[in-house]
Enzyme design. Sequence first.
Site, PDB file in Angstrom:
ATOM      1  N   LYS A   1      44.302  42.546  15.578  1.00 44.74           N
ATOM      2  CA  LYS A   1      43.534  42.416  16.801  1.00 44.74           C
ATOM      3  C   LYS A   1      42.143  43.038  16.612  1.00 44.74           C
ATOM      4  CE  LYS A   1      47.615  42.316  19.773  1.00 44.74           C
ATOM      5  NZ  LYS A   1      48.396  43.000  20.830  1.00 44.74           N
TER       6      LYS A   1
ATOM      7  N   ARG B   1      51.039  52.007  14.669  1.00 40.91           N
ATOM      8  CA  ARG B   1      50.470  52.151  16.018  1.00 40.91           C
ATOM      9  C   ARG B   1      50.379  53.614  16.431  1.00 40.91           C
ATOM     10  NH1 ARG B   1      53.661  46.833  18.071  1.00 40.91           N
ATOM     11  NH2 ARG B   1      51.905  45.358  17.945  1.00 40.91           N
TER      12      ARG B   1
ATOM     13  N   ASN C   1      46.569  48.022  20.500  1.00 43.64           N
ATOM     14  CA  ASN C   1      47.664  48.351  19.588  1.00 43.64           C
ATOM     15  C   ASN C   1      47.610  47.675  18.211  1.00 43.64           C
ATOM     16  OD1 ASN C   1      48.279  45.740  20.287  1.00 43.64           O
ATOM     17  ND2 ASN C   1      50.247  46.213  21.233  1.00 43.64           N
TER      18      ASN C   1
ATOM     19  N   HIS D   1      49.349  41.821  16.294  1.00 37.65           N
ATOM     20  CA  HIS D   1      50.466  41.036  16.838  1.00 37.65           C
ATOM     21  C   HIS D   1      51.356  40.619  15.682  1.00 37.65           C
ATOM     22  CE1 HIS D   1      52.749  37.861  18.849  1.00 37.65           C
ATOM     23  NE2 HIS D   1      52.552  37.176  17.737  1.00 37.65           N
TER      24      HIS D   1
END
Length: 219
Positions: free
Chosen positions: A11, A109, A119, A122
């Site tokens: 991300k 994380r 976080n 994915h």
Amino acid sequence: MPMERTFFFLKPDAVIRNHVGAKILDEILTLGCEPKTFLTLSPSRHFLSNEHYYMHKGKPFFDWLLDFVTSANLIVLVLEGKDIIKKVRETLGPTMVEKAVFEDNSSLRARYGLFRGVNLAHASDSSLSASSELLTWTFHFSLRDDAQTREKLERYISIHLDSKYVDTLQYRSLAEELEEHPDRFEEIKKDFVNLLRKENNKLENRKLEDFAEVVLAAI
């Protein structure tokens, strides 16, 4: 145990923080998987809303999630290996960063996630979702096996792994400040951008400011 494939992407928080993104990918490669696809993509809000995150429509965080995932490029991978879906999920840790810190402080994380849903990545959570996500993303973005994938991935890691790293706790400290003093949003955002600038001195300041605005809205 049969070979399986999983769908994975970094991300924007991991991509912008160059060292963090490279560190995550480096650790993923230790899981005994073979990377089949490695791409930089910028999916549209429409695609994410109607194809990838459609199951979250109507939830309070939905609009924020779309803002967040479209705030910078994604690094997309297809990974193949034995029990790779479970291995990647366990390496990442629980979805919410605070839960990851509490339950598995060795997870990615827990170590590098900023806070809440900011976080890092994915990853498909089951063989069913992996099949569905691979089918959807392949249809829209022509994901294909590439014999040069490992070489490309290792080159990306080698370029960014030596980038400056700002301790994640510094970002979390700013988040705590904002929780206590929401009236200081602009001041805290400026400090947040300054930390990001230390980790990424190539991205233009406006993009870092926009990213910080989105991320801090999670507080």
